[in-house]
Write a protein that holds these residues in place. Structure first.
Motif, PDB file in Angstrom:
ATOM      1  N   GLY A  13     -84.908 -11.642 -41.421  1.00 53.88           N
ATOM      2  CA  GLY A  13     -85.211 -11.984 -40.113  1.00 53.88           C
ATOM      3  C   GLY A  13     -85.868 -11.205 -39.362  1.00 53.88           C
ATOM      4  N   GLY A  14     -86.543 -10.161 -39.988  1.00 57.42           N
ATOM      5  CA  GLY A  14     -87.694  -9.262 -39.034  1.00 57.42           C
ATOM      6  C   GLY A  14     -88.863 -10.137 -38.996  1.00 57.42           C
ATOM      7  N   GLY A  15     -89.869  -9.494 -38.169  1.00 56.89           N
ATOM      8  CA  GLY A  15     -91.016 -10.150 -37.898  1.00 56.89           C
ATOM      9  C   GLY A  15     -91.827  -9.579 -36.743  1.00 56.89           C
ATOM     10  N   LEU A  16     -92.800 -10.281 -36.257  1.00 55.68           N
ATOM     11  CA  LEU A  16     -93.707 -10.015 -35.021  1.00 55.68           C
ATOM     12  C   LEU A  16     -93.103 -10.689 -33.865  1.00 55.68           C
ATOM     13  N   VAL A  17     -93.137 -10.209 -32.663  1.00 49.77           N
ATOM     14  CA  VAL A  17     -92.468 -10.518 -31.561  1.00 49.77           C
ATOM     15  C   VAL A  17     -92.881  -9.658 -30.343  1.00 49.77           C
ATOM     16  N   GLN A  18     -93.333 -10.312 -29.219  1.00 50.59           N
ATOM     17  CA  GLN A  18     -93.735  -9.800 -28.058  1.00 50.59           C
ATOM     18  C   GLN A  18     -92.400  -8.924 -27.404  1.00 50.59           C
TER      19      GLN A  18
ATOM     20  N   GLY B  86     -89.897  -7.967 -24.835  1.00 46.57           N
ATOM     21  CA  GLY B  86     -89.016  -8.703 -23.988  1.00 46.57           C
ATOM     22  C   GLY B  86     -88.346 -10.001 -24.866  1.00 46.57           C
ATOM     23  N   GLY B  87     -88.864 -10.071 -25.954  1.00 49.59           N
ATOM     24  CA  GLY B  87     -88.521 -11.076 -27.071  1.00 49.59           C
ATOM     25  C   GLY B  87     -87.054 -10.506 -27.755  1.00 49.59           C
ATOM     26  N   SER B  88     -86.808 -11.432 -28.672  1.00 49.10           N
ATOM     27  CA  SER B  88     -85.545 -11.337 -29.382  1.00 49.10           C
ATOM     28  C   SER B  88     -85.756 -11.672 -30.921  1.00 49.10           C
ATOM     29  N   LEU B  89     -85.063 -10.944 -31.787  1.00 49.90           N
ATOM     30  CA  LEU B  89     -85.014 -11.404 -33.136  1.00 49.90           C
ATOM     31  C   LEU B  89     -83.497 -11.230 -33.573  1.00 49.90           C
ATOM     32  N   ARG B  90     -83.247 -11.622 -34.552  1.00 51.39           N
ATOM     33  CA  ARG B  90     -81.804 -11.708 -35.030  1.00 51.39           C
ATOM     34  C   ARG B  90     -82.000 -11.354 -36.876  1.00 51.39           C
ATOM     35  N   LEU B  91     -81.517 -10.088 -37.016  1.00 48.14           N
ATOM     36  CA  LEU B  91     -81.650  -9.615 -38.388  1.00 48.14           C
ATOM     37  C   LEU B  91     -80.369 -10.187 -39.283  1.00 48.14           C
ATOM     38  N   SER B  92     -80.593 -10.507 -40.394  1.00 45.05           N
ATOM     39  CA  SER B  92     -79.302 -10.776 -41.160  1.00 45.05           C
ATOM     40  C   SER B  92     -79.351  -9.682 -42.344  1.00 45.05           C
TER      41      SER B  92
ATOM     42  N   ALA C 276     -66.535 -14.578 -43.932  1.00 45.45           N
ATOM     43  CA  ALA C 276     -66.500 -15.777 -44.813  1.00 45.45           C
ATOM     44  C   ALA C 276     -67.901 -15.757 -45.488  1.00 45.45           C
ATOM     45  N   LYS C 277     -68.890 -15.039 -44.907  1.00 46.29           N
ATOM     46  CA  LYS C 277     -70.352 -15.284 -45.598  1.00 46.29           C
ATOM     47  C   LYS C 277     -70.820 -13.921 -46.140  1.00 46.29           C
ATOM     48  N   ASN C 278     -69.699 -12.964 -45.878  1.00 46.48           N
ATOM     49  CA  ASN C 278     -70.133 -11.439 -46.370  1.00 46.48           C
ATOM     50  C   ASN C 278     -71.441 -11.072 -45.706  1.00 46.48           C
ATOM     51  N   THR C 279     -71.650 -11.293 -44.418  1.00 50.89           N
ATOM     52  CA  THR C 279     -73.098 -11.126 -43.788  1.00 50.89           C
ATOM     53  C   THR C 279     -72.817 -10.388 -42.667  1.00 50.89           C
ATOM     54  N   VAL C 280     -73.569  -9.516 -42.173  1.00 53.34           N
ATOM     55  CA  VAL C 280     -73.819  -8.875 -40.799  1.00 53.34           C
ATOM     56  C   VAL C 280     -74.940  -9.327 -40.377  1.00 53.34           C
ATOM     57  N   TYR C 281     -74.757  -9.409 -38.896  1.00 57.70           N
ATOM     58  CA  TYR C 281     -75.919  -9.760 -38.049  1.00 57.70           C
ATOM     59  C   TYR C 281     -76.422  -8.493 -37.035  1.00 57.70           C
ATOM     60  N   LEU C 282     -77.587  -8.744 -36.630  1.00 56.01           N
ATOM     61  CA  LEU C 282     -78.102  -7.882 -35.704  1.00 56.01           C
ATOM     62  C   LEU C 282     -78.701  -8.553 -34.742  1.00 56.01           C
ATOM     63  N   GLN C 283     -78.102  -9.074 -33.516  1.00 51.97           N
ATOM     64  CA  GLN C 283     -79.055  -9.502 -32.669  1.00 51.97           C
ATOM     65  C   GLN C 283     -79.563  -8.538 -31.700  1.00 51.97           C
ATOM     66  N   MET C 284     -80.896  -8.777 -31.464  1.00 56.19           N
ATOM     67  CA  MET C 284     -81.760  -7.773 -30.726  1.00 56.19           C
ATOM     68  C   MET C 284     -82.472  -8.546 -29.802  1.00 56.19           C
ATOM     69  N   ASN C 285     -81.954  -8.189 -28.312  1.00 53.82           N
ATOM     70  CA  ASN C 285     -82.741  -8.858 -27.348  1.00 53.82           C
ATOM     71  C   ASN C 285     -83.251  -7.733 -26.392  1.00 53.82           C
ATOM     72  N   SER C 286     -84.387  -8.187 -25.677  1.00 57.80           N
ATOM     73  CA  SER C 286     -85.064  -7.172 -24.929  1.00 57.80           C
ATOM     74  C   SER C 286     -85.884  -6.399 -25.623  1.00 57.80           C
ATOM     75  N   LEU C 287     -86.345  -6.809 -26.650  1.00 57.14           N
ATOM     76  CA  LEU C 287     -87.037  -5.777 -27.442  1.00 57.14           C
ATOM     77  C   LEU C 287     -88.505  -4.986 -26.907  1.00 57.14           C
ATOM     78  N   LYS C 288     -88.531  -3.801 -27.138  1.00 64.50           N
ATOM     79  CA  LYS C 288     -89.336  -2.793 -26.650  1.00 64.50           C
ATOM     80  C   LYS C 288     -90.387  -2.499 -27.724  1.00 64.50           C
TER      81      LYS C 288
ATOM     82  N   THR D 276     -91.800  -5.574 -35.781  1.00 70.33           N
ATOM     83  CA  THR D 276     -92.930  -5.151 -34.855  1.00 70.33           C
ATOM     84  C   THR D 276     -92.897  -5.559 -33.737  1.00 70.33           C
ATOM     85  N   VAL D 277     -92.903  -5.080 -32.593  1.00 71.63           N
ATOM     86  CA  VAL D 277     -92.628  -5.429 -30.911  1.00 71.63           C
ATOM     87  C   VAL D 277     -94.281  -5.227 -30.475  1.00 71.63           C
ATOM     88  N   SER D 278     -94.850  -6.049 -30.190  1.00 69.94           N
ATOM     89  CA  SER D 278     -96.040  -5.961 -29.325  1.00 69.94           C
ATOM     90  C   SER D 278     -95.856  -5.639 -27.872  1.00 69.94           C
TER      91      SER D 278
END
Length: 127
Positions: free
Chosen positions: A8-13, A15-21, A75-87, A124-126
């Motif tokens: 779930g990582g990546g490049l975002v501007q 103020g944007g959001s990403l969700r990691l799994s 149920a999916k053995n998965t943890v998420y990290l919702q990241m908002n207002s990225l800096k 990466t947050v630009s």
């Protein structure tokens, strides 16, 4: 074999959001605490958040409180990290990790004293 696989990582501007799994396997999910850590170039590893999968208790570092949300899908053995207002200062490699239900969750988080670690995903947050 225990595995933790981040995605779930990546490049975002800014103020944007990403969700990691963090997809896990090889252990009984609800008997472990799952944490997220990050490490930026030239900096020490920093704890971001953790969740007790047994009861949903969570903790956040001050630097992300109010912006990031950790959750688990047992149920999916998965943890998420919702990241908002990225800096831009959130730019780092993000790792998930797991430890069993022993010791203080808080001090194990502060010390990064976890039993299993994933390989990490780049965020990466630009500006």
């Amino acid at each position: 074999e225990v595995q933790l696989v981040e995605s779930g990582g990546g490049l975002v501007q800014a103020g944007g959001s990403l969700r990691l799994s963090c997809a896990t396997s090889g252990f009984t999910f609800d008997t472990y605490v799952i944490g997220w850590f990050r490490q930026a170039p030239g900096k020490e590893r920093e704890g971001v958040s953790y969740i007790s999968t047994r009861d949903g208790i969570t903790y956040y570092a001050d630097s992300v409180k109010g912006r990031f949300t950790i959750s688990s899908d047992n149920a999916k053995n998965t943890v998420y990290l919702q990241m908002n207002s990225l800096k831009p200062e959130d730019t780092a490699v993000y790792y998930c990790a797991a430890h069993d239900y022993s010791g203080s969750f808080y001090y194990r988080f502060l010390r990064g004293s976890y039993d299993y670690w994933g390989q990490g995903t780049q965020v990466t947050v630009s500006s």
